[in-house]
Design a protein around this motif. Structure first.
Motif, PDB file in Angstrom:
ATOM      1  N   ILE A  88      44.909  30.346  68.775  1.00  0.00           N
ATOM      2  CA  ILE A  88      43.893  31.336  68.426  1.00  0.00           C
ATOM      3  C   ILE A  88      44.006  32.473  69.436  1.00  0.00           C
ATOM      4  O   ILE A  88      43.916  32.257  70.641  1.00  0.00           O
ATOM      5  N   SER A  89      44.220  33.687  68.944  1.00  0.00           N
ATOM      6  CA  SER A  89      44.454  34.829  69.834  1.00  0.00           C
ATOM      7  C   SER A  89      43.214  35.155  70.659  1.00  0.00           C
ATOM      8  O   SER A  89      42.088  34.830  70.281  1.00  0.00           O
ATOM      9  N   ALA A  90      43.451  35.830  71.783  1.00  0.00           N
ATOM     10  CA  ALA A  90      42.350  36.168  72.689  1.00  0.00           C
ATOM     11  C   ALA A  90      41.313  37.055  72.015  1.00  0.00           C
ATOM     12  O   ALA A  90      40.121  36.935  72.282  1.00  0.00           O
ATOM     13  N   ASP A  91      41.767  37.952  71.121  1.00  0.00           N
ATOM     14  CA  ASP A  91      40.810  38.835  70.456  1.00  0.00           C
ATOM     15  C   ASP A  91      40.156  38.187  69.239  1.00  0.00           C
ATOM     16  O   ASP A  91      39.333  38.801  68.556  1.00  0.00           O
ATOM     17  N   ARG A  92      40.530  36.923  68.974  1.00  0.00           N
ATOM     18  CA  ARG A  92      39.965  36.133  67.875  1.00  0.00           C
ATOM     19  C   ARG A  92      40.192  36.802  66.511  1.00  0.00           C
ATOM     20  O   ARG A  92      39.423  36.599  65.576  1.00  0.00           O
ATOM     21  N   GLN A  93      41.296  37.536  66.409  1.00  0.00           N
ATOM     22  CA  GLN A  93      41.637  38.198  65.156  1.00  0.00           C
ATOM     23  C   GLN A  93      42.824  37.556  64.453  1.00  0.00           C
ATOM     24  O   GLN A  93      43.169  37.926  63.344  1.00  0.00           O
ATOM     25  N   ARG A  94      43.476  36.570  65.107  1.00  0.00           N
ATOM     26  CA  ARG A  94      44.654  35.923  64.531  1.00  0.00           C
ATOM     27  C   ARG A  94      44.646  34.440  64.861  1.00  0.00           C
ATOM     28  O   ARG A  94      44.102  34.016  65.883  1.00  0.00           O
ATOM     29  N   ALA A  95      45.277  33.673  63.978  1.00  0.00           N
ATOM     30  CA  ALA A  95      45.507  32.255  64.260  1.00  0.00           C
ATOM     31  C   ALA A  95      46.898  31.896  63.738  1.00  0.00           C
ATOM     32  O   ALA A  95      47.288  32.312  62.644  1.00  0.00           O
ATOM     33  N   LEU A  96      47.637  31.156  64.535  1.00  0.00           N
ATOM     34  CA  LEU A  96      48.965  30.684  64.147  1.00  0.00           C
ATOM     35  C   LEU A  96      48.947  29.166  64.196  1.00  0.00           C
ATOM     36  O   LEU A  96      48.570  28.571  65.206  1.00  0.00           O
ATOM     37  N   VAL A  97      49.336  28.528  63.086  1.00  0.00           N
ATOM     38  CA  VAL A  97      49.364  27.075  62.992  1.00  0.00           C
ATOM     39  C   VAL A  97      50.827  26.632  62.956  1.00  0.00           C
ATOM     40  O   VAL A  97      51.543  26.935  61.999  1.00  0.00           O
ATOM     41  N   VAL A  98      51.268  25.931  63.999  1.00  0.00           N
ATOM     42  CA  VAL A  98      52.667  25.529  64.132  1.00  0.00           C
ATOM     43  C   VAL A  98      52.810  24.050  63.768  1.00  0.00           C
ATOM     44  O   VAL A  98      52.188  23.185  64.401  1.00  0.00           O
ATOM     45  N   SER A  99      53.626  23.763  62.761  1.00  0.00           N
ATOM     46  CA  SER A  99      53.904  22.377  62.366  1.00  0.00           C
ATOM     47  C   SER A  99      55.112  21.863  63.143  1.00  0.00           C
ATOM     48  O   SER A  99      56.148  22.527  63.185  1.00  0.00           O
ATOM     49  N   ILE A 100      54.979  20.673  63.734  1.00  0.00           N
ATOM     50  CA  ILE A 100      56.071  20.055  64.482  1.00  0.00           C
ATOM     51  C   ILE A 100      56.589  18.873  63.668  1.00  0.00           C
ATOM     52  O   ILE A 100      55.852  17.902  63.446  1.00  0.00           O
ATOM     53  N   PRO A 101      57.825  18.931  63.191  1.00  0.00           N
ATOM     54  CA  PRO A 101      58.357  17.848  62.352  1.00  0.00           C
ATOM     55  C   PRO A 101      58.315  16.486  63.056  1.00  0.00           C
ATOM     56  O   PRO A 101      58.699  16.362  64.220  1.00  0.00           O
TER      57      PRO A 101
END
Length: 498
Positions: free
Chosen positions: A115-128
């Motif tokens: 979750i970005s510091a400015d709370r404007q983005r989120a990235l969800v990383v899947s680990i196989p």
């Protein structure tokens, strides 16, 4: 203050005290009404907070990546590791087996949520789950690390040492600091889907999977909790039978959950929201600091994020040479970890986007003039002449160029501007010349602002407070975009059939 009986000419008159009596009754009604509203809320809070199981794994983590603390009013990026435990306890069926071969649970689903510091983005990383990586030999020993460890399949880390082992392995491999963790078991997943009223999925092929105890014809369908559990577990009988394809279906499923929760007004339906949260917390294990209050605070900080700003990505992999049924991470996986550590979007290459304007418009006025700023330009892109070209475009605007350097190629993506704390305002002016640049404080620097041009770096534009009116020189050189090499992102607002 009480009045004495018999004092006052109107005390004995009928209704003389009625206004006071009605005020007291009104106050009493308000208090009761507030109690009726507040007590269930308080009870609900304690119920949800009490649902959560907490474990402290900090002693087993040993040396960890450095990170700044998160404090109110001065937010920092947040990294939350979400693990799906395949324990069968409490799901009310033995259709999916009674236990794993080794005993205990695995974490077949591993999601790192940034979750970005400015709370404007989120990235969800899947680990196989089938990733073969270095891992601590003994996760209970703080001195046992990734560096002196052994090669192990990713989903065995949970089996060997629970969430602490998974965190220790991830941090040791990537340098990404994990702020919190969450473990959700089968039962929690199933109940959350039911609380949502089902979730829509889309499949382009018929599914008939004996291991997952699941069948479904091609097309769009709304699944209940039990069906959804089978759907996300399907692997061997769909497409190429790989875990990577299952991850793609899981990401589409999560996109559908996000779309449904926002489009159906889940947050505006207290009954359904409570059912969802009760199901989630009832099968949730977290670190001691991630209780209902912390979750509410995080959720509140994300209230303005659009689902188009939630992206899913999978760690890029290739065949593991010693076992074709397993995979290993590609070198390009570092692009994901570097983006998270720098708190920047994965899609910084600007490919397919409108070209930036020839001038920039900062969010707030610039306070330091270019002729008061000394800049050193480092070419970290490998494109010969790029730093000199950028320096010429800065110099014509009044910036003072201290010199040029060649940095290590492949370690920088985009433009990174380093500055001493006292030079922050000056660094903002420099950053205005490179839209999308990342600012990084560096206490080893003095009065000079250091500009690093990496893969995909943008060329300079005119800053609003530039000196002079001479046009910027023609810029014929461009930095090659960062190699994606198998990295594909999926937006949460994307059609679930794609």
């Amino acid at each position: 203050m009480f009045r004495r009986a018999g004092v006052g000419a109107d005390d004995g008159a009928p209704g003389a005290r009625r206004p006071h009596r009605w005020r007291r009754i009104l106050i009493l009604v308000i208090v009761v009404a507030l109690a009726v509203v507040a007590i269930p809320s308080i009870a609900a809070y304690f119920k949800l907070n009490g649902n959560i199981t907490r474990i402290d794994v900090s002693r087993a983590l040993g040396n960890r990546p450095t990170t700044s603390p998160v404090s109110e009013g001065d937010p920092r990026p947040l990294n939350i590791l979400v693990m799906g435990s395949d324990t069968r306890t409490g799901i009310g069926t033995t259709e999916y087996g009674k236990d794993t071969v080794e005993g205990g649970a695995h974490s077949d689903t591993n999601l790192l949520v940034h979750i970005s510091a400015d709370r404007q983005r989120a990235l969800v990383v899947s680990i196989p789950r089938d990733s073969m990586t270095m891992a601590p030999t003994d996760c209970s020993d703080p001195n046992s690390t990734v560096a002196n460890g052994e090669i192990r399949q990713w989903n065995y880390n949970f089996n060997q040492g629970g969430p602490g082992c998974v965190i220790k392995t991830l941090e040791g491999l990537t340098g990404v600091f994990v702020n919190h963790f969450v473990v959700i078991d089968f039962r929690g997943f199933q109940d959350m889907v039911d609380a949502l009223g089902g979730v829509e999925v889309c499949t382009n092929v018929d599914i008939a999977d004996k291991d997952a105890q699941f069948t479904l014809p091609a097309g769009r369908h709304t699944l209940d909790g039990k069906q959804a559990l089978g759907y996300v577990r399907v692997r061997k009988t769909v497409n190429d039978g790989s875990d990577l394809n299952r991850i793609r279906r899981q990401q589409a499923f999560l996109s559908s959950v996000v779309q449904q929760a926002t489009s159906t007004g889940l947050l505006l339906r207290p009954d359904r929201l409570y059912g969802f949260l009760n199901a989630a917390t009832g099968a949730m294990t977290t670190d001691p600091d991630l209780g209902a209050t912390a979750m509410a605070s995080i959720a509140n900080s994300l209230r303005h994020i659009g689902i188009g700003r939630i992206a899913f990505v999978t760690v890029p992999t290739e065949v593991y040479p010693k076992d074709p049924n397993r995979v290993q991470w590609k070198e390009s996986a570092t692009l994901i970890w570097d983006a998270i550590k720098a708190d920047r979007p994965m899609d910084d290459s600007n490919a397919g986007k409108p070209k930036p304007s020839s001038t920039s418009t900062p969010a707030s006025p610039l306070t330091v003039s270019p002729d008061q700023i000394t800049v050193q330009v480092s070419n970290d892109s490998g494109v010969e002449g790029l730093a000199l070209q950028a320096g010429s475009a800065l110099a014509v605007q009044g910036f003072r160029i201290a010199g040029y350097a060649n940095g290590p190629v492949g370690e920088t993506t985009g433009v990174i501007i380093r500055y001493a704390a006292a030079q922050r305002d000056a660094a903002r002016t420099v950053a205005a010349a490179f839209p999308g640049a990342t600012l990084k404080a560096d206490d080893t620097l003095g009065d000079v602002i250091s500009v690093h041009l990496g893969a995909g770096a943008s060329n300079p534009v005119a800053v609003p407070n530039r000196i002079g009116t001479d046009p910027l020189p023609s810029m014929t050189l461009t930095a090659s975009p960062a190699a994606s090499d198998g990295i594909e992102t999926r937006s949460a607002d994307q059609d679930i059939c794609n």
